[in-house]
Design a protein around this motif. Structure first.
Motif: not given
Length: 180
Positions: A116-127
């Motif tokens: 029904a839907a698709t998505s792309f997200l971007t995260f940044v890893a942080v200390h």
């Protein structure tokens, strides 16, 4: 990896499957909009939730959402449906993590299942101090993981261009209050 481990203790790579998350829920009357379909904001909130779990499973440190690159609503999700969210890490940069989310609706009366839907997200890893943290590379294994991973570099370049354009636009926008 426990809290005592440092980034150099992190593995050089991980498999996409190690970040996989599944979450299934029902669509109730208070979840729908005036068209009697799942409210988009509710869907987007759950997308961000499951994607962030995938990202943290991958890097085993804090992450921040850098962008919701896309949310494509393909088919309506109705109160007769359940909704299954499936996410996994599809690409990594030095400190960034792209997560793919597939949303499957299932008609609970007929058993018919559709994407029904698709998505792309971007995260940044942080200390803990907020500085970017390096992340392991990703190894896709299944045909679906490989399919999604194949176009990841192109999406990364588009993200960089969009971010540059967004910064340029933001620098030209007013921050004064409209009543002043």
């Amino acid at each position: 990896m426990d809290e005592q481990n440092t980034p150099q203790d992190a593995p050089a790579f991980k498999y996409s499957r190690e970040s996989r998350v599944f979450k299934t829920g029902r669509v109730f009357p208070n979840d729908v909009n005036n068209h009697k379909t799942l409210f988009g904001g509710k869907l987007m909130s759950t997308i961000d939730e499951v994607a962030s779990i995938s990202a943290m499973r991958h890097c085993r440190t804090n992450v921040v959402t850098a962008s919701a690159d896309s949310v494509d609503f393909l088919l309506p999700i109705r109160p007769t449906d359940s909704v299954c969210f499936e996410s996994f890490v599809s690409w990594t940069g030095r400190t960034s993590i792209e997560v793919f989310v597939k949303i499957i609706s299932e008609n609970l009366y007929t058993g018919e299942r559709v994407v029904a839907a698709t998505s792309f997200l971007t995260f940044v890893a942080v200390h803990e101090d907020g500085t970017p943290a390096p992340v392991p590379a990703i190894i896709p294994e299944t045909d679906e993981e490989k399919l999604i991973s194949e176009s990841a570099n192109e999406r990364s370049e588009l993200r960089k261009l969009r971010r540059t354009n967004s910064k340029k636009l933001a620098s030209q926008l007013s921050t004064t209050k409209y009543w002043e």
